[in-house]
Design a protein around this motif. Structure first.
Motif, mmCIF file in Angstrom:
data_model
loop_
_atom_site.group_PDB
_atom_site.id
_atom_site.type_symbol
_atom_site.label_atom_id
_atom_site.label_comp_id
_atom_site.label_asym_id
_atom_site.label_seq_id
_atom_site.Cartn_x
_atom_site.Cartn_y
_atom_site.Cartn_z
ATOM 1 N N ARG A 74 0.759 -1.215 -0.082
ATOM 2 C CA ARG A 74 0.326 0.447 0.299
ATOM 3 C C ARG A 74 0.957 1.741 -0.064
ATOM 4 O O ARG A 74 1.689 1.701 -0.059
ATOM 5 C CB ARG A 74 -0.676 0.002 1.282
ATOM 6 C CG ARG A 74 -0.113 0.525 2.049
ATOM 7 C CD ARG A 74 -1.042 -0.073 3.614
ATOM 8 N NE ARG A 74 -0.184 0.516 4.991
ATOM 9 C CZ ARG A 74 -0.567 1.057 5.871
ATOM 10 N NH1 ARG A 74 -1.882 1.569 5.898
ATOM 11 N NH2 ARG A 74 -0.360 0.603 7.444
ATOM 12 N N ARG B 92 -0.294 12.017 6.310
ATOM 13 C CA ARG B 92 -1.112 12.688 7.319
ATOM 14 C C ARG B 92 -1.598 14.946 6.733
ATOM 15 O O ARG B 92 -3.265 14.873 6.573
ATOM 16 C CB ARG B 92 -0.832 12.295 8.610
ATOM 17 C CG ARG B 92 -1.001 11.081 8.862
ATOM 18 C CD ARG B 92 -0.477 10.659 10.376
ATOM 19 N NE ARG B 92 -0.898 9.402 10.651
ATOM 20 C CZ ARG B 92 -0.526 8.857 11.142
ATOM 21 N NH1 ARG B 92 -0.624 9.408 12.698
ATOM 22 N NH2 ARG B 92 -0.360 7.246 11.340
ATOM 23 N N ALA C 139 -13.280 -0.292 12.903
ATOM 24 C CA ALA C 139 -15.034 -0.131 12.465
ATOM 25 C C ALA C 139 -14.976 1.224 12.304
ATOM 26 O O ALA C 139 -15.433 1.899 11.252
ATOM 27 C CB ALA C 139 -16.385 -0.659 12.324
ATOM 28 N N MET C 140 -14.229 2.093 12.868
ATOM 29 C CA MET C 140 -13.561 3.224 12.621
ATOM 30 C C MET C 140 -12.272 3.739 12.070
ATOM 31 O O MET C 140 -11.173 3.907 12.127
ATOM 32 C CB MET C 140 -13.612 3.712 13.965
ATOM 33 C CG MET C 140 -14.514 3.750 15.009
ATOM 34 S SD MET C 140 -14.975 4.514 16.804
ATOM 35 C CE MET C 140 -16.441 3.983 17.364
ATOM 36 N N PRO C 141 -13.204 4.142 10.935
ATOM 37 C CA PRO C 141 -11.677 4.969 10.636
ATOM 38 C C PRO C 141 -11.020 5.886 9.885
ATOM 39 O O PRO C 141 -9.706 5.809 10.243
ATOM 40 C CB PRO C 141 -12.146 5.261 8.633
ATOM 41 C CG PRO C 141 -13.852 5.268 8.765
ATOM 42 C CD PRO C 141 -14.284 4.944 10.294
ATOM 43 N N GLU C 142 -10.917 6.271 11.594
ATOM 44 C CA GLU C 142 -10.296 7.669 12.006
ATOM 45 C C GLU C 142 -9.326 6.470 13.047
ATOM 46 O O GLU C 142 -8.347 7.662 13.689
ATOM 47 C CB GLU C 142 -11.645 8.400 13.212
ATOM 48 C CG GLU C 142 -12.309 9.651 12.247
ATOM 49 C CD GLU C 142 -13.330 9.167 12.030
ATOM 50 O OE1 GLU C 142 -14.214 9.523 11.017
ATOM 51 O OE2 GLU C 142 -13.534 7.660 12.442
ATOM 52 N N VAL D 132 -6.361 4.267 12.872
ATOM 53 C CA VAL D 132 -5.111 4.106 12.492
ATOM 54 C C VAL D 132 -4.462 2.788 12.836
ATOM 55 O O VAL D 132 -3.876 2.138 12.645
ATOM 56 C CB VAL D 132 -4.785 5.371 12.044
ATOM 57 C CG1 VAL D 132 -5.383 6.168 11.445
ATOM 58 C CG2 VAL D 132 -3.470 6.002 12.613
#
Length: 175
Positions: free
Chosen positions: A56, A61, A93-96, A98
């Protein structure tokens, strides 16, 4: 596959790909001292055996507007396998979020969270984290400066194990 099944070339492949996952097979083969076909076979084996999980791009950021990093210590209200699993699944499940670790010590989980600014973190905290019934306490620490992030994994311990195995093999053949 055990660590001892890796040889020096495998370790050079892993190190090279950690430094630059976009190397062509030819470039990688040149770096590790193989011809392209055996190099590709080794890479495919390392992928299949789970040493290489994925490839990836690592984004900057700040460039993508996620300049605020917060480390959040989370304590569960009641310790149970079910609460831990539910909290783990919610954080995943929370994209924030990391990065997240279940830990020992004062917290049960430590989550690394990235957002654009303090107002966004306040909304994330009140609308998402504090609504989870298994959370008992939250402590937030704000990153002032990122010193190191997304570093390559150190493989020196595998090199030492490999060297030790070679010495043991030499001694075994001498007896």
């Amino acid at each position: 596959m055990s660590d001892l099944e890796l040889d020096a070339i495998d370790l050079r492949i892993l190190s090279a790909l950690q430094s630059d996952g976009r190397l062509t097979n030819q470039e990688l083969a040149d770096q590790v001292g193989l011809s392209p076909s055996p190099c590709l076979r080794r890479v495919r084996r390392l992928e299949k055996d789970g040493y290489i999980r994925t490839y990836r791009a690592v984004l900057d950021r700040d460039s993508v507007g996620l300049g605020l990093t917060i480390f959040v210590d989370i304590k569960m209200v009641k310790h149970s396998r079910e609460n831990a699993a539910a909290l783990r699944d919610a954080l995943i499940a929370m994209p924030e979020v990391v990065a997240c670790h279940m830990v020992s010590g004062n917290a049960d989980f430590i989550a690394e969270i990235v957002v654009s600014d303090l107002k966004t973190y306040e909304r994330f905290l009140t609308d998402q984290l504090l609504t989870l019934p298994m959370i008992g306490d939250i402590r937030s620490s704000f990153s002032l400066t990122r010193v190191k992030s997304d570093g390559a994994l150190p493989l020196t311990h595998l090199k030492r194990e490999l060297a030790g195995e070679k010495v043991r093999e030499l001694l075994k053949h001498r007896s």
